[in-house]
Design a protein around this motif. Sequence first.
Motif, short mmCIF file in Angstrom:
data_model
loop_
_atom_site.label_atom_id
_atom_site.label_comp_id
_atom_site.label_asym_id
_atom_site.label_seq_id
_atom_site.Cartn_x
_atom_site.Cartn_y
_atom_site.Cartn_z
N ILE A 78 -4.28 -12.52 -4.07
CA ILE A 78 -5.66 -12.16 -3.78
C ILE A 78 -5.72 -11.31 -2.51
CG2 ILE A 78 -7.89 -13.10 -3.09
CD1 ILE A 78 -7.32 -15.45 -4.95
N GLY A 79 -4.92 -11.70 -1.51
CA GLY A 79 -4.84 -10.90 -0.28
C GLY A 79 -4.36 -9.50 -0.58
N VAL A 115 -6.85 -6.79 -1.88
CA VAL A 115 -7.75 -6.15 -0.94
C VAL A 115 -7.28 -4.72 -0.65
CG1 VAL A 115 -8.64 -6.22 1.41
CG2 VAL A 115 -8.39 -8.34 0.12
N ILE A 116 -5.99 -4.64 -0.32
CA ILE A 116 -5.47 -3.37 0.17
C ILE A 116 -5.19 -2.40 -0.98
CG2 ILE A 116 -2.97 -3.66 0.27
CD1 ILE A 116 -3.35 -3.32 3.35
N THR A 175 -9.22 -19.78 -4.04
CA THR A 175 -7.88 -20.30 -3.81
C THR A 175 -7.82 -21.80 -4.03
OG1 THR A 175 -7.70 -18.60 -2.12
CG2 THR A 175 -5.96 -20.24 -2.18
N VAL A 176 -8.84 -22.49 -3.52
CA VAL A 176 -8.88 -23.95 -3.69
C VAL A 176 -8.87 -24.32 -5.17
CG1 VAL A 176 -10.35 -25.97 -3.41
CG2 VAL A 176 -9.93 -24.47 -1.48
N THR A 233 -15.10 -14.11 2.57
CA THR A 233 -14.04 -15.01 3.04
C THR A 233 -14.22 -16.38 2.42
OG1 THR A 233 -14.12 -13.79 5.11
CG2 THR A 233 -12.87 -15.82 5.11
N LEU A 284 -8.18 -0.65 -2.18
CA LEU A 284 -8.53 0.42 -1.25
C LEU A 284 -7.81 1.71 -1.62
CD1 LEU A 284 -10.06 0.91 1.34
CD2 LEU A 284 -8.10 0.05 2.61
N MET A 327 -15.05 -5.64 0.81
CA MET A 327 -14.64 -6.17 2.12
C MET A 327 -14.40 -5.02 3.10
SD MET A 327 -13.76 -9.13 3.57
CE MET A 327 -12.57 -10.11 4.43
N PHE A 328 -13.66 -4.01 2.62
CA PHE A 328 -13.33 -2.89 3.49
C PHE A 328 -14.60 -2.19 3.98
CE2 PHE A 328 -12.33 1.69 3.85
CZ PHE A 328 -11.45 1.63 4.92
N TYR A 388 -13.27 -16.13 -1.30
CA TYR A 388 -11.81 -16.09 -1.46
C TYR A 388 -11.20 -17.49 -1.30
CZ TYR A 388 -11.13 -10.98 -1.48
OH TYR A 388 -11.10 -9.66 -1.81
N ALA A 389 -11.67 -18.22 -0.26
CA ALA A 389 -11.13 -19.55 0.00
C ALA A 389 -11.45 -20.49 -1.16
CB ALA A 389 -11.69 -20.11 1.31
N PHE A 401 0.82 -1.21 0.00
CA PHE A 401 0.00 0.00 0.00
C PHE A 401 0.86 1.26 0.00
CE2 PHE A 401 0.77 0.39 4.55
CZ PHE A 401 0.94 -0.92 4.94
N ALA A 410 -2.77 -17.03 -3.98
CA ALA A 410 -3.53 -16.80 -2.76
C ALA A 410 -3.08 -15.49 -2.11
CB ALA A 410 -3.36 -17.96 -1.79
N TYR A 411 -1.76 -15.30 -2.06
CA TYR A 411 -1.24 -14.05 -1.48
C TYR A 411 -1.62 -12.86 -2.35
CZ TYR A 411 1.41 -16.29 2.18
OH TYR A 411 1.75 -16.96 3.30
#
Lengths: 312, 283, 541
Positions: A250-251, A254-255, A292-293, A285, A258, A269-270, A288-289, A147, A247-248
């Motif tokens: 995707i995390g 999020v930020i 990832t799967v 959540t 924003l 999400m925010f 997202y999971a 960020f 997966a990371y």
Amino acid sequence: MTRAYWLLQRLTQLLPVLLGISVICFALLQMIPGDPARIILGSRASPEAVAAMRDRLGLDQPALQQYLTYMSKVIRGDFGESISYKVPVSKLILEHAPVTGFLAVYVIALAVPIALILGMLAARYRGTWVDHLIRMLSVLGMTMPVFWLAILMLRLFSIDLGWFPVSGYGQGFLGHLHHLFLPAVSISIWMIPVLVRNLRASIVQQSVADYVLAGRAKGLTERHIFTHHILKNASLPTLNLFGVLVAYLIGGTVIVELVYALPGLGLLMFNAILGRDYPIIQGLTLFYALATVVITLVTDILSGLIDPRVKA
Amino acid sequence: MSEQVIEMTSRPGVQADELPLNLKIGMAVVIAWVLLAVLAPWVTPADPNALDLDNVLQPPGAAGLMGTDQVGRDVFTRVVFAARIDLWIGFAGVVLPLLIGVTAGLFSGYFGGAADALLMRVVDITLAFPFFVLVLAIVAALGPGVGNLIIALALVGWVSYARLVRAEVMVIRNAEYIQAVRTLGFNRFYILFRHVMPNAMAPVIVYAMTDMLLVILAGAGLGFIGLGVQPPTAEWGAMIADGQPYIEEAWWISLFPGLAAISFGIGLSLIGDGLARMLRVSN
Amino acid sequence: MAVAIGSGDALLRVRDLGVAFAGQGAPVTAVNNASFELHAGEVLGIVGESGSGKSVTLRAIMGLLPATASITGSVRFDGQEILGMDPESLRQMRGRSLSMIFQNPSSHLDPLMTIGRQVAEPLLQHEKMRPAKARESAIKILGEVRIDRPEQRAANYPHQLSGGMKQRAMIASAIACRPRLLLADEPTTALDVTVQAHILALLADLNRSRGLSMVLVSHDLAVIAQVCDRVVVMKDGEVVEQGAAGKLVTTPQHPYTQRLIESQPGRLAAVAAAPTVAITDSPLLEIRNLGVQFRLPRTGLLRPKALLKAVDDVSIGLQRGETLGIVGESGSGKSTVARAIMGLETPAQGDVLLDGRSIRAGRLAGQPDFRRRIQMAFQNPFDSLNPRFTVRQTIVEPLRKHRLVPADRFDARVAELMALVELDPRLADRKPGQLSGGQCQRVGIARALAMEPEILIADEITSALDVTIQAQIIELLNRLRSQTGLSIIFISHDLALVRSFCHRVAVFEAGRVVEAGNVEKVLSEPQHPYTQTLIASVPEL
């Protein structure tokens, strides 16, 4: 038969994972300290309103009953209803997902070719200044908060130079490409080093493998050995890492969404967190999971196709 | 005995006489930050939370080494005080998962059986979530704050350690020296803690350095979103967020906390690389 | 050395070859002043122990040494100087004029490429064959190295082939372009003895039928003597002796060659010195109908999990003071028997009796008495010691646990035990990484002896060691059994070694004892066909 069996086995292994994911997502609501209904509505809400909310969330039923209700809904694609937007969470997710999806694919399209080139360069010229430079840049890229980089790039390229828009998703494919360039770069700068380090290590490890020596003894050219043997073998561990990295990634979206005010899942999400809209948090959540799967499964199948020693 | 002594430097347990250079530099950086954090009140010129509305948005220079923020607080002072929070998150956010994960991985890998199968399922399930998203969701449920952040990090982070240790233990438990100790009549707990654990720890220690970097970035990320430490307490991620609206006129508010995080991260990264070389672990 | 210098028909002539590796300190010399030559159609053997420089010599000839190596001297192949040749020309010679095969076929084949393609690679590279034609040729060559169903095998990946098959595939890929010289670096060391016999026969056949010249490098003098016309003996990077194979073995000149020959397992004088044993009806240790099973992973949805009978209905006894040999190839279950005796595996059926008392009756951990009476030494010298423990810590551990001596006598007892296994007391504070393989094995034996056992199970304890070190360890065991009356179960794949060291032998095949009895009788008049094959496969010196 064995490959089909392997695939079947891999798919059946997913069942407990999916079950577990649903349990964790369900448990998120149970983790809220105090009365979720009260927290959602705030301290000034009337007892009647709180009771109505409790009823709506099914909080008065026993936990197992709540879980089974939740499960049966999720299986039918019902992720609950947003408290603030008053629409199904699945609808919100589907509305916001394209932005995040576009961003994720953009990052992969930027990061993977660059990482491949840098990883091969670092391995090819290992121990030289090229290698050291790439390594130093890698450390820098991995330690930078995404960020923070996003904010600074915004200031430099959007505000000072005016090359890119400050925020938003843009219109049409080219518009998306233009608007999402800086967000994609911010995430890529973190992702490239991880891939480069891994690829470099794999190539270095493979290039001292015995079969490389045997290839030289056969009189194969270095180029042939690299392209036909080393690269293929080195790609396997990197491919497996790639699944984890997504997966990371995707995390990371999020930020970054924003910072650049992109109307994607991250921003959803925010806003849900700010508004204590727990059904959205829970549904996102879970989504997202599941994403990832699916990605991990795809990379697994891909490496299964490359590697004849299909793992059980 | 006419045998010559072969130097087998590639085997574990043989340590180089001298610490690798990157390890030394990394340690220096990290120790410097720890000292700054501990001695914060004595090395900073101001109160981190004191407002000075006559001196808002002052650039670095006369008004302070790193300038002042939108309410006139000294950015340098806040960067140093923020280290207290961020280093604490990094420390607790690694030590707790490490303790839980190593214990689980040791027992699960050595004894196997149904508990092991169950543990691996839990690991698979937890790793199915993107790390940051799950931490975010848990903190969102538990409520904002450093304590809840660390709880969330522990809940999510331990599985990586468990998986790593378990894989190591599965290899070590079949080593001949473990068989040998078993034939000497030692009980399984003695073997686990005296022989298996010390030989399984090297990759864990190396991974912990990478993990600490990840945890600090995640902590700063949650601070940025507003789910970490609550205002007015200084924290690097929250400070970067504070500066975002003012990025056009006062870049320094966001720049310096980021640089602080990067410098600490580089220190950790160097330690990780140095340890990996010293302990001969592939990073 | 009486080597005719300048003889015109030498295919390979190595003169004053020197190889040194640049390291952190001074350069390390790996080969020093090595000179030998090979005539067309000849098979030359290079024999030596680890660190003798034999493999480095081969790689120097192929131009395969890393850039850190500095090479001096001269290597002429077919009149052409190879050292200093430009890399591209040398590459074009490799695989076409001279090629090489390696010790471990599993790691020297690319796991992700089919066997057929790996054999076809040199044809595509050197002869610019069209892929379809190269594939056809590859299948033909696979047939020539006696791989059955070559069309199907060509489509297989390395992991689908047995070790012997993989070595054949590597040979096929090396001879695909019909080179004149084949360099073979320990080609049979990773293989079982019966497979080794087949590979050696194949190499000899290629030499005869194709006139393929060969340099065969091995640590095993018997293998070299069986296949080679002439032999070069190397030690510490130098050629110490060379000559015709028969002559060199019968009348060795150099002391090292003499020691090498004396150390051959078939020549050890251990049995002559072994105490005689009375065979009684009440053996010290009795294995009765022992069976151990492993569950194999499921291979298909509808197939049940298969059971592997690693040990199947085995009954043998060990007399007091006796050394019982257990021989067999890999996977024959010989180590599993040892592990079952030690309680490291749980038997599915049968029993193990010590002095007529079942040692399975109670929990093994609860029987320190039994623990003390049977001890075990392991195969891998480095893997059998905790890398973080010093020699002293390793030996003290059992002393402390079982209170074998008072705490103030620990150091004295460690010194005694180290002296017993002939270890320099100054090594007590070293860790395994700072010891040689032989020294590690001695520590492992000392650890077992610390328990003052009556029975020692020695599981392939010399198979990872050089032959001269092996001779020293056998000598040590021989002295121990004479001095202390120790009974030994000696597990080995090496028939010659078992013959020279054991009283009785049990031959294992696929988990069963196929033949057992007096070692001389079994090995000179084998009754079972498997024993006969096994004995016929062992190269004779």
